[in-house]
Design an enzyme around this catalytic site. Structure first.
Site, PDB file in Angstrom:
ATOM      1  N   HIS A 176      25.712  30.187  42.990  1.00 29.89           N
ATOM      2  CA  HIS A 176      25.586  30.183  41.532  1.00 29.89           C
ATOM      3  C   HIS A 176      26.443  29.099  40.882  1.00 29.89           C
ATOM      4  CE1 HIS A 176      24.464  32.003  37.722  1.00 29.89           C
ATOM      5  NE2 HIS A 176      25.725  32.121  37.361  1.00 29.89           N
ATOM      6  N   SER A 234      23.951  29.166  33.724  1.00 27.61           N
ATOM      7  CA  SER A 234      23.799  30.609  33.702  1.00 27.61           C
ATOM      8  C   SER A 234      23.376  31.063  32.301  1.00 27.61           C
ATOM      9  CB  SER A 234      25.101  31.269  34.167  1.00 27.61           C
ATOM     10  OG  SER A 234      24.927  32.632  34.467  1.00 27.61           O
ATOM     11  N   ASP A 273      22.115  31.799  45.331  1.00 29.63           N
ATOM     12  CA  ASP A 273      22.584  32.406  44.084  1.00 29.63           C
ATOM     13  C   ASP A 273      22.213  33.891  44.086  1.00 29.63           C
ATOM     14  OD1 ASP A 273      23.110  33.164  41.453  1.00 29.63           O
ATOM     15  OD2 ASP A 273      22.364  31.288  40.611  1.00 29.63           O
TER      16      ASP A 273
END
Length: 429
Positions: free
Chosen positions: A387, A246, A356
């Site tokens: 995610h 991320s 995601d």
């Protein structure tokens, strides 16, 4: 980048008696349960009241039932005293999961910080035949864990760099530990891994009452982690990789450029666009999941967009968003990970789950276009993964994060195969 209440715990000079802080923490929870948010903020320190006014406190607390159901019971509070603050931990048992309320108090028993954190049981011990060992290390003063395969080595290695928020070494999110899964999965396949508590988690007092940016929060410590691996016996200093998840993936090119000791990058669910562009999108998605995107929901997103405009135009230097100062968001807004990666001559593995909702198709398209002509790039897209790299079906949501799962074995195997195939290209220590 998941929505959560994460407030910096403010450093204080002394601590109070055990009973009074616990009573203050329980009184705060009484008021939250009763919906008395204005009354709750009256016990806040001035800094806390400015960062989290009553309306924001209400929004976070009132969002919990959609994620974990109704609050059924509170557990027995426990207290930890340090030189910096008094911390009271209160277990909260909800219908679909447990949280811990971490309440920080100053010497006058005012609320100086609050963190609602998933209650996750201790990590399972290693099996006798795991094929690797784990040992505690320090990364620039932060507690960390090195997983080292059995044998003499030297082994290739991976530094795991967290997403946004005050993450622990396992990147615990809801009922899941993505970094524990990845670290142990790679170590079992002959690749050393280093994970550590993020500075905002381990030393929140370092950020209290001052401006800061990405260097202080993430980049500097990741560079230190690479440097530590480069001088660790059993590690091949020419085969050290950075795997950023991320926000960590967004910053991985900058970490590599700063370090000069990185052999390759793994970009896992890495945004290609600024974080301030993603926040309104994420909120719209979450608020519309039930099919009822109300006027109140639209007003909530409009307020986020207003705060973003204030941060970007610099009209209020004291502005904050999700507890972080304007300096932090302006620093993040200047990051262009696609351009940063283009400046490097490094192999890159790009990983993305199609379910995601935090890093989405516009980001995928930007990365695929940028890497299309890169002979050192490999791309992997996983239709069922969210995610966190966990498989599921249907629209992903925050509630899914509270369901125990594990990072998909195919993703871990892809990383392991890619790292093992890389020759030593990093700089010597």
């Amino acid at each position: 980048m998941a929505r959560h209440l994460a407030l910096l715990l403010l450093s204080m000079a002394s601590v109070a008696s055990a009973a009074e802080p616990q009573q203050a923490a329980m009184r705060l929870l009484d008021r939250l349960e009763a919906g008395q948010f204005d009354e709750a903020t009256r016990d806040f320190t001035p800094e806390m009241a400015k960062a989290i006014p009553a309306d924001k406190l209400a929004a976070v607390w009132n969002a919990l039932p959609a994620q974990v159901g109704a609050l059924k019971q509170r557990g027995q509070p426990r207290q930890a005293d340090t030189e910096a603050h008094t911390l009271v931990v209160v277990p909260l048992h909800f219908e679909r999961g447990d949280l811990n309320a971490l309440v920080s108090l100053d010497q006058r028993d005012r609320i100086a910080g609050l963190l609602l954190q998933p209650a996750v049981p201790p990590a399972p011990p290693l099996a006798a035949d795991a094929g690797f060992s784990e040992r505690e290390v320090q990364v620039a003063g932060l507690p960390g864990l090195l997983a080292l395969p059995d044998g003499a080595g030297p082994f290739p290695a991976v530094v795991l760099v967290h997403g946004s928020g005050p993450q622990d070494r396992d990147e615990t999110i809801g009922a899941n530990r993505p970094f524990l899964d990845v670290a142990r999965g790679l170590a079992a396949q002959g690749i050393a891994t280093l994970r550590y508590d993020k500075r905002t988690r381990a030393r929140p007092q370092d950020f209290s009452g001052r401006d800061f940016g990405l260097d202080e929060e993430t980049i500097g410590d990741a560079v230190a982690a690479v440097a530590l691996l480069a001088v660790t016996p059993g590690i091949d200093p020419r085969r050290i990789h950075v795997m950023g998840h991320s926000q960590g993936g967004m910053l991985a090119p900058r970490i590599a450029a700063r370090s000069g000791k990185v052999a390759g990058l793994v970009l896992w669910a890495a945004p290609a666009r600024p974080l301030l562009d993603l926040l309104p999108e994420q909120n719209r998605y979450l608020l519309s999941l039930d099919g009822d995107y109300s006027a109140e929901d639209r007003a909530h997103v409009a307020e986020i967009e207003r705060q973003i405009r204030v941060i970007r135009d610099g009209s209020d230097p004291s502005a904050r968003l999700i507890g972080a100062p304007a300096s932090y968001w302006r620093d993040a807004d200047r990051v262009n990970p696609v351009a940063d990666l283009a400046k490097l001559d490094l192999p890159v593995l790009w990983l993305q789950g199609e379910r995601d909702f935090q890093v989405t198709r516009p980001d995928w398209d930007l990365w695929k276009k940028a890497l299309a002509g890169n002979g050192k790039a490999a791309l992997r897209l996983y239709p069922a993964l969210n995610h966190l790299g966990i498989a599921g079906s249907g629209p992903s949501s925050l509630a899914e994060y509270h369901q125990p799962g594990h990072v998909d074995g195919r993703l871990i195997a892809d990383v392991a195969a890619w790292v093992r195939a890389r020759p030593g290209t990093g700089a010597s220590p």
